[in-house]
Design a protein around this motif. Structure first.
Motif, mmCIF file in Angstrom:
data_model
loop_
_atom_site.group_PDB
_atom_site.id
_atom_site.type_symbol
_atom_site.label_atom_id
_atom_site.label_comp_id
_atom_site.label_asym_id
_atom_site.label_seq_id
_atom_site.Cartn_x
_atom_site.Cartn_y
_atom_site.Cartn_z
ATOM 1 N N VAL A 36 0.854 -1.175 0.000
ATOM 2 C CA VAL A 36 0.000 0.000 0.000
ATOM 3 C C VAL A 36 0.897 1.234 0.000
ATOM 4 O O VAL A 36 1.671 1.455 0.922
ATOM 5 C CB VAL A 36 -0.949 0.016 1.212
ATOM 6 C CG1 VAL A 36 -1.753 1.312 1.249
ATOM 7 C CG2 VAL A 36 -1.878 -1.184 1.177
ATOM 8 N N LEU A 37 0.809 2.035 -1.067
ATOM 9 C CA LEU A 37 1.625 3.246 -1.194
ATOM 10 C C LEU A 37 0.927 4.454 -0.597
ATOM 11 O O LEU A 37 1.575 5.333 -0.043
ATOM 12 C CB LEU A 37 1.961 3.488 -2.661
ATOM 13 C CG LEU A 37 2.703 2.340 -3.350
ATOM 14 C CD1 LEU A 37 2.770 2.567 -4.849
ATOM 15 C CD2 LEU A 37 4.084 2.161 -2.751
ATOM 16 N N ASP B 265 4.139 16.706 -4.220
ATOM 17 C CA ASP B 265 4.821 15.798 -5.132
ATOM 18 C C ASP B 265 3.788 15.341 -6.154
ATOM 19 O O ASP B 265 2.610 15.174 -5.822
ATOM 20 C CB ASP B 265 5.377 14.581 -4.404
ATOM 21 C CG ASP B 265 6.568 14.906 -3.521
ATOM 22 O OD1 ASP B 265 7.083 16.042 -3.589
ATOM 23 O OD2 ASP B 265 6.995 14.014 -2.769
ATOM 24 N N LEU B 266 4.237 15.134 -7.389
ATOM 25 C CA LEU B 266 3.361 14.696 -8.470
ATOM 26 C C LEU B 266 3.842 13.362 -9.007
ATOM 27 O O LEU B 266 5.027 13.217 -9.325
ATOM 28 C CB LEU B 266 3.364 15.728 -9.602
ATOM 29 C CG LEU B 266 2.998 17.150 -9.214
ATOM 30 C CD1 LEU B 266 3.234 18.096 -10.388
ATOM 31 C CD2 LEU B 266 1.560 17.216 -8.746
ATOM 32 N N VAL C 157 4.114 4.554 -13.723
ATOM 33 C CA VAL C 157 4.692 5.859 -13.408
ATOM 34 C C VAL C 157 5.616 6.267 -14.557
ATOM 35 O O VAL C 157 6.582 5.573 -14.864
ATOM 36 C CB VAL C 157 5.466 5.826 -12.071
ATOM 37 C CG1 VAL C 157 6.115 7.178 -11.795
ATOM 38 C CG2 VAL C 157 4.551 5.422 -10.922
ATOM 39 N N VAL C 158 5.285 7.408 -15.198
ATOM 40 C CA VAL C 158 6.103 7.905 -16.310
ATOM 41 C C VAL C 158 6.862 9.178 -15.947
ATOM 42 O O VAL C 158 7.694 9.647 -16.716
ATOM 43 C CB VAL C 158 5.258 8.141 -17.584
ATOM 44 C CG1 VAL C 158 4.725 6.819 -18.117
ATOM 45 C CG2 VAL C 158 4.121 9.119 -17.331
ATOM 46 N N GLY C 159 6.572 9.733 -14.783
ATOM 47 C CA GLY C 159 7.280 10.933 -14.350
ATOM 48 C C GLY C 159 6.965 11.260 -12.898
ATOM 49 O O GLY C 159 5.897 10.902 -12.396
ATOM 50 N N ILE C 160 7.914 11.897 -12.257
ATOM 51 C CA ILE C 160 7.750 12.327 -10.870
ATOM 52 C C ILE C 160 8.310 13.735 -10.746
ATOM 53 O O ILE C 160 9.386 14.019 -11.258
ATOM 54 C CB ILE C 160 8.491 11.386 -9.890
ATOM 55 C CG1 ILE C 160 7.946 9.968 -9.985
ATOM 56 C CG2 ILE C 160 8.403 11.914 -8.462
ATOM 57 C CD1 ILE C 160 8.771 8.935 -9.243
ATOM 58 N N ARG C 161 7.572 14.609 -10.109
ATOM 59 C CA ARG C 161 8.062 15.956 -9.779
ATOM 60 C C ARG C 161 7.923 16.114 -8.283
ATOM 61 O O ARG C 161 6.844 15.928 -7.734
ATOM 62 C CB ARG C 161 7.251 17.036 -10.490
ATOM 63 C CG ARG C 161 7.358 17.059 -11.993
ATOM 64 C CD ARG C 161 8.596 17.770 -12.500
ATOM 65 N NE ARG C 161 8.724 19.141 -12.080
ATOM 66 C CZ ARG C 161 8.182 20.195 -12.685
ATOM 67 N NH1 ARG C 161 7.453 20.027 -13.763
ATOM 68 N NH2 ARG C 161 8.383 21.401 -12.211
ATOM 69 N N GLY D 158 7.525 15.764 -0.500
ATOM 70 C CA GLY D 158 8.496 14.959 0.223
ATOM 71 C C GLY D 158 8.027 13.574 0.606
ATOM 72 O O GLY D 158 8.742 12.842 1.266
ATOM 73 N N SER D 159 6.830 13.176 0.171
ATOM 74 C CA SER D 159 6.304 11.873 0.588
ATOM 75 C C SER D 159 6.293 10.839 -0.532
ATOM 76 O O SER D 159 5.697 9.787 -0.385
ATOM 77 C CB SER D 159 4.887 12.032 1.141
ATOM 78 O OG SER D 159 4.015 12.457 0.116
ATOM 79 N N THR D 160 6.965 11.116 -1.647
ATOM 80 C CA THR D 160 6.890 10.241 -2.806
ATOM 81 C C THR D 160 7.905 9.101 -2.739
ATOM 82 O O THR D 160 9.092 9.324 -2.880
ATOM 83 C CB THR D 160 7.121 11.044 -4.106
ATOM 84 O OG1 THR D 160 6.179 12.100 -4.155
ATOM 85 C CG2 THR D 160 6.958 10.178 -5.327
#
Length: 128
Positions: A13-14, A61-62, A71-75, A99-101
């Motif tokens: 669970v994320l 966070d995105l 997942v194709v991208g993280i910001r 900060g929680s990614t």
């Protein structure tokens, strides 16, 4: 209805609480004027290929997902009052507290409704 975000391979669970914004107005409002989210909470915007952080009170966070929920991208730590163009192939975005990614590009996730009996019993999983 309560939703969770899980890793499709491990079942981990994320996010234990995931809100869904699927209408134009829900997506437009997003996290505007809200208090910061707890670390285990997110907002799923679908469909979404770009977004803004206008009127937000905290960095986010995105997690950008393609049509297969990969997942194709993280910001990370996107500050208020920004406009973000998402990674190519993005179909939806999950917003979380800055900060929680814990995710990585290439990871596949699934959104599970609260009707799941247990994380290890796939016979009762209700996915979107």
């Amino acid at each position: 209805m309560t939703y969770r975000l899980t890793d499709i391979e491990t079942g981990e669970v994320l996010l234990s609480r995931l809100e869904v914004a699927s209408t134009f107005w829900q997506r437009f409002k997003g996290l505007q004027f809200r208090r910061p989210l707890p670390p285990d909470t997110g907002l799923w915007l679908s469909p979404c290929a770009s977004l803004h952080t206008c009127c937000m009170r905290f960095p986010i966070d995105l997690i950008m997902l393609d049509g297969d929920m990969k997942v194709v991208g993280i910001r990370k730590q996107v500050q208020p009052w920004r406009i973000v163009m998402c990674a190519q192939g993005t179909k939806s975005v999950i917003e979380t507290a800055g900060g929680s990614t814990p995710w990585i590009v290439g990871q596949k996730v699934t959104i599970v409704s609260g009707c799941e009996s247990s994380p290890n019993d796939k016979s009762f999983v209700c996915c979107l």
